[in-house]
Motif scaffolding. Structure first.
Motif: not given
Length: 256
Positions: A75-91, A66-73
């Motif tokens: 605001r910066n696009y690249h920072a949002r994607v980087e955080a999302w990738h971190d969460a997927i890697a942890a999963l 169950t993949l995490p979703v990007r955090d809309p909080a």
């Protein structure tokens, strides 16, 4: 040592799987399959169908994700994607450690299209390597660009000309790239071609490339663009998700 195989499986047609892909899937101990989220069930079902019909038994153990979703909080696009990738890697790490507690084994992911083209799997795998002893390999697959060109029976490039591969976000924010002859546009959820002056532009658009519900439209951008917008909205309403891609060229360009 964990062997991680990122396996390109094409764009929805089971016949897109190469013999190398079939062999590598069959050799894995663990297969990770994303199953939740917009469009994930259909894609998970297709992956399971490919596994059941094309890969000889015994099949690898399956771990649904169950993949995490990007955090809309963020605001910066690249920072949002980087955080999302971190969460997927942890999963991925948690799932692999739970399924292969010895720290050894062969893990596979069936990647839509090919891992080389607007796909995050290699970047996520690089994060994983910081926490697990990891050997990463890529099995190439048919890309959405190849499927688009096949759907329309067209070449990608003009005669001896370059091709610019970009995203809807880039086209929306920056317009037609200076000096570009042919654009291939991916990840365009808002039909950014509407931002262009349509004079002299030709579009070839395909949604669900290679799948049974494939839709293709082509013609002058001025007249075909509105048809694409309508067809895209209807298809998204019918299926709950959509994947599409298009090529833009200027009229008078020689194709070869």
């Amino acid at each position: 040592m964990i062997r991680l195989s990122l396996i390109g499986i094409g764009t929805g047609n089971p016949e897109h799987l190469t013999l190398q892909a079939i062999r590598t899937i069959g050799a894995a101990d663990l297969l990770l399959i994303p199953e939740k989220g917009a469009g994930k069930k259909d894609l998970a079902d297709l992956r399971r169908m490919m596994l059941d019909t094309l890969v000889p038994a015994p099949h690898p153990m399956i771990a649904p994700l169950t993949l995490p979703v990007r955090d809309p909080a963020i605001r910066n696009y690249h920072a949002r994607v980087e955080a999302w990738h971190d969460a997927i890697a942890a999963l991925w790490e948690r799932t692999i450690r739970n399924a292969l507690p010895s720290g050894n084994g062969h893990v596979a992911l069936m990647i839509w299209g090919d891992p080389s083209l607007y796909d995050s799997s290699l970047r996520i795998a690089a994060r994983l390597a910081a926490h697990l002893p990891l050997q990463v390999e890529v099995v190439p697959g048919i890309t959405s660009i190849q499927a688009l060109c096949a759907a329309h029976a067209i070449p990608m490039n003009t005669l001896g000309g370059p091709v610019t591969i970009t995203t809807g976000r880039q086209l929306r924010d920056h317009g037609w790239p200076p000096g570009a002859q042919t654009l291939v546009v991916m990840l365009d959820g808002n039909c950014a071609f509407q931002m262009l002056d349509p004079a002299g532009l030709h579009i070839a658009w395909t949604a669900f490339a290679g799948m049974p519900q494939e839709i293709s439209l082509a013609g002058p951008l001025g007249s075909t663009g509105p048809q694409i917008i309508s067809a895209r909205a209807a298809a998204r309403a019918d299926h709950g998700w959509i994947m599409d891609i298009y090529r833009l060229t200027r009229s008078g360009s020689a194709l070869a």
